[in-house]
Scaffold this motif. Sequence first.
Motif, PDB file in Angstrom:
ATOM      1  N   ARG A  10       0.701  -1.607  -0.178  1.00 18.55           N
ATOM      2  CA  ARG A  10       0.023  -0.304  -0.009  1.00 18.55           C
ATOM      3  C   ARG A  10       0.603   1.340  -0.142  1.00 18.55           C
ATOM      4  N   VAL A  11       1.170   2.146  -1.129  1.00 15.76           N
ATOM      5  CA  VAL A  11       1.658   2.946  -1.007  1.00 15.76           C
ATOM      6  C   VAL A  11       1.098   4.645  -1.387  1.00 15.76           C
ATOM      7  N   PHE A  12       1.523   5.122  -0.089  1.00 14.36           N
ATOM      8  CA  PHE A  12       0.681   6.511  -0.163  1.00 14.36           C
ATOM      9  C   PHE A  12       1.659   7.353  -0.236  1.00 14.36           C
ATOM     10  N   ALA A  13       0.966   9.174  -0.540  1.00 15.99           N
ATOM     11  CA  ALA A  13       1.851  10.009  -1.075  1.00 15.99           C
ATOM     12  C   ALA A  13       3.078  10.462  -0.014  1.00 15.99           C
ATOM     13  N   ASN A  14       2.832  10.276   1.576  1.00 20.03           N
ATOM     14  CA  ASN A  14       4.208  11.013   1.996  1.00 20.03           C
ATOM     15  C   ASN A  14       4.113  10.266   3.120  1.00 20.03           C
ATOM     16  N   SER A  15       4.492   9.968   4.596  1.00 23.93           N
ATOM     17  CA  SER A  15       4.700   9.951   5.598  1.00 23.93           C
ATOM     18  C   SER A  15       3.485   9.887   6.302  1.00 23.93           C
ATOM     19  N   ASP A  16       3.003  11.087   6.773  1.00 20.96           N
ATOM     20  CA  ASP A  16       1.250  11.058   6.527  1.00 20.96           C
ATOM     21  C   ASP A  16       0.633  10.364   6.731  1.00 20.96           C
ATOM     22  N   LEU A  17       0.154  10.452   5.655  1.00 21.14           N
ATOM     23  CA  LEU A  17      -0.215   9.302   4.989  1.00 21.14           C
ATOM     24  C   LEU A  17      -0.286   8.375   5.113  1.00 21.14           C
ATOM     25  N   VAL A  18       0.920   7.618   5.348  1.00 20.04           N
ATOM     26  CA  VAL A  18       1.352   6.144   5.552  1.00 20.04           C
ATOM     27  C   VAL A  18       0.864   6.117   6.931  1.00 20.04           C
ATOM     28  N   SER A  19       0.881   7.057   8.299  1.00 17.07           N
ATOM     29  CA  SER A  19       0.413   6.653   9.398  1.00 17.07           C
ATOM     30  C   SER A  19      -1.126   6.452   9.073  1.00 17.07           C
ATOM     31  N   ALA A  20      -2.023   7.917   8.617  1.00 15.50           N
ATOM     32  CA  ALA A  20      -3.299   7.648   8.735  1.00 15.50           C
ATOM     33  C   ALA A  20      -3.938   6.257   8.083  1.00 15.50           C
ATOM     34  N   GLY A  21      -3.072   5.823   7.358  1.00 11.77           N
ATOM     35  CA  GLY A  21      -3.679   4.701   6.502  1.00 11.77           C
ATOM     36  C   GLY A  21      -3.810   3.352   7.650  1.00 11.77           C
ATOM     37  N   LEU A  22      -2.313   3.452   8.355  1.00 12.10           N
ATOM     38  CA  LEU A  22      -2.326   2.831   9.616  1.00 12.10           C
ATOM     39  C   LEU A  22      -3.370   3.006  10.314  1.00 12.10           C
ATOM     40  N   LEU A  53       3.163   4.965  13.901  1.00  8.16           N
ATOM     41  CA  LEU A  53       1.874   4.389  14.139  1.00  8.16           C
ATOM     42  C   LEU A  53       1.725   5.102  14.866  1.00  8.16           C
ATOM     43  N   SER A  54       1.862   5.603  16.054  1.00  9.43           N
ATOM     44  CA  SER A  54       1.448   6.823  16.915  1.00  9.43           C
ATOM     45  C   SER A  54       0.372   8.219  16.611  1.00  9.43           C
ATOM     46  N   LYS A  55       1.012   8.312  14.836  1.00  8.92           N
ATOM     47  CA  LYS A  55       0.799   9.264  15.032  1.00  8.92           C
ATOM     48  C   LYS A  55      -0.392  10.370  15.396  1.00  8.92           C
ATOM     49  N   HIS A  56      -1.521   9.134  14.547  1.00 12.91           N
ATOM     50  CA  HIS A  56      -2.142   9.534  14.533  1.00 12.91           C
ATOM     51  C   HIS A  56      -3.619   8.482  14.943  1.00 12.91           C
ATOM     52  N   LEU A  57      -2.838   7.628  15.374  1.00 10.32           N
ATOM     53  CA  LEU A  57      -3.344   6.321  16.467  1.00 10.32           C
ATOM     54  C   LEU A  57      -3.736   7.331  17.921  1.00 10.32           C
ATOM     55  N   VAL A  58      -3.101   8.010  18.674  1.00  9.20           N
ATOM     56  CA  VAL A  58      -3.743   8.456  20.296  1.00  9.20           C
ATOM     57  C   VAL A  58      -4.402   8.778  19.634  1.00  9.20           C
ATOM     58  N   ASN A  59      -4.908   9.809  18.867  1.00  9.32           N
ATOM     59  CA  ASN A  59      -6.342  10.924  19.230  1.00  9.32           C
ATOM     60  C   ASN A  59      -7.307  10.330  18.124  1.00  9.32           C
ATOM     61  N   ASN A  60      -7.275   9.024  18.153  1.00 13.97           N
ATOM     62  CA  ASN A  60      -8.694   7.710  17.677  1.00 13.97           C
ATOM     63  C   ASN A  60      -9.730   7.310  18.693  1.00 13.97           C
ATOM     64  N   PRO A  61     -10.474   8.505  18.703  1.00 13.87           N
ATOM     65  CA  PRO A  61     -11.471   7.634  20.076  1.00 13.87           C
ATOM     66  C   PRO A  61     -11.787   6.873  19.951  1.00 13.87           C
ATOM     67  N   GLU A  89      10.946   4.116  23.664  1.00  8.89           N
ATOM     68  CA  GLU A  89      10.401   4.996  21.891  1.00  8.89           C
ATOM     69  C   GLU A  89       8.829   5.014  22.330  1.00  8.89           C
ATOM     70  N   LEU A  90       8.297   3.400  22.792  1.00  5.44           N
ATOM     71  CA  LEU A  90       6.352   2.796  22.607  1.00  5.44           C
ATOM     72  C   LEU A  90       6.447   4.387  23.647  1.00  5.44           C
ATOM     73  N   ARG A  91       7.172   3.981  25.024  1.00  9.74           N
ATOM     74  CA  ARG A  91       5.743   5.266  25.772  1.00  9.74           C
ATOM     75  C   ARG A  91       6.173   6.647  26.186  1.00  9.74           C
ATOM     76  N   LYS A  92       7.586   7.237  25.311  1.00 10.23           N
ATOM     77  CA  LYS A  92       6.984   8.478  25.114  1.00 10.23           C
ATOM     78  C   LYS A  92       6.604   8.719  23.438  1.00 10.23           C
ATOM     79  N   GLU A  93       5.872   7.902  22.616  1.00 10.97           N
ATOM     80  CA  GLU A  93       5.340   8.449  21.306  1.00 10.97           C
ATOM     81  C   GLU A  93       3.851   8.195  21.752  1.00 10.97           C
ATOM     82  N   LEU A  94       3.556   7.199  22.948  1.00  9.72           N
ATOM     83  CA  LEU A  94       1.747   6.794  22.476  1.00  9.72           C
ATOM     84  C   LEU A  94       1.648   6.456  23.923  1.00  9.72           C
ATOM     85  N   LEU A  95       2.278   5.316  24.694  1.00  9.77           N
ATOM     86  CA  LEU A  95       1.692   5.790  26.353  1.00  9.77           C
ATOM     87  C   LEU A  95       1.334   6.640  27.473  1.00  9.77           C
TER      88      LEU A  95
END
Length: 256
Positions: A10-22, A53-61, A89-95
């Motif tokens: 699955r190819v996305f235009a940029n890394s932000d869209l990769v995060s959103a797709g994930l 992984l965390s960029k969009h996931l952390v705010n997903n209600p 790293e996971l703690r800083k980005e997500l937990l």
Amino acid sequence: MTTTSTTSVRVFANSDLVSAGLDTFIEQQSQEAINARGVFNVAVSGGSLPKILSKHLVNNPHIAFDKWHIFFADERCVPLSHPDSNYLELRKELLDRLPLSRQPHVHTMNQQHIHAPATAAADYQQQLHDHFKGVVPEFDVILLGMGPDGHCCSLFPGHSLLNEHHLYVASIGDSPKPPSKRITFTLPIIHRARKNVFVATGQGKQEMLFNILHRPEMKLPCQLVGPAIWFVDQTAAALLPSSPSSTPSSFNTPKL
């Protein structure tokens, strides 16, 4: 014997869209697993993966994080507070960004054994045994990164651990990438996952991504995973035959 299986790219235009797709993908997998079994069992790797992984996931209600059980597909034998720790790293980005009411169940390497990798690996395998109630562990999703040499988890090209068929978690004391002492999932448990997902972004991934998808004779660890879903940006996919933005495409890759 070499058999052929289909890997989705699955190819996305940029890394932000990769995060959103994930994020969308993980939300769906989480809901399906919780509806079917009451929990979402996921394993993560280190590197840049936790941030993507965390960029969009952390705010997903819609994510029921409190029903997640997070394991680590590999971990460095260092304290959890050490900069090399995948957990940190996971703690800083997500937990640390989730409220207490939404905290997942996180299964870390036993800190008493960081100076004894074999003991640490055996203890982590016992954690898996206890969590999965004695049956063969079957993760809903294992999230993997791709090293510049084609390694995944702490399984490196040409290493004897690629031939491990009995242990689900093994120790490594001679990692070519520091730190040298680690524990890692082995191919038998990776092959049992319902979904294996790779994430790769950036120019530095171009050549290796092409090799993994189109040069099966190299027998790289990422290729030995077998069927997988790749989330990549257009930059990483630049050498592939086609890279339509946000559109899945399929390539035949070997399960060796």
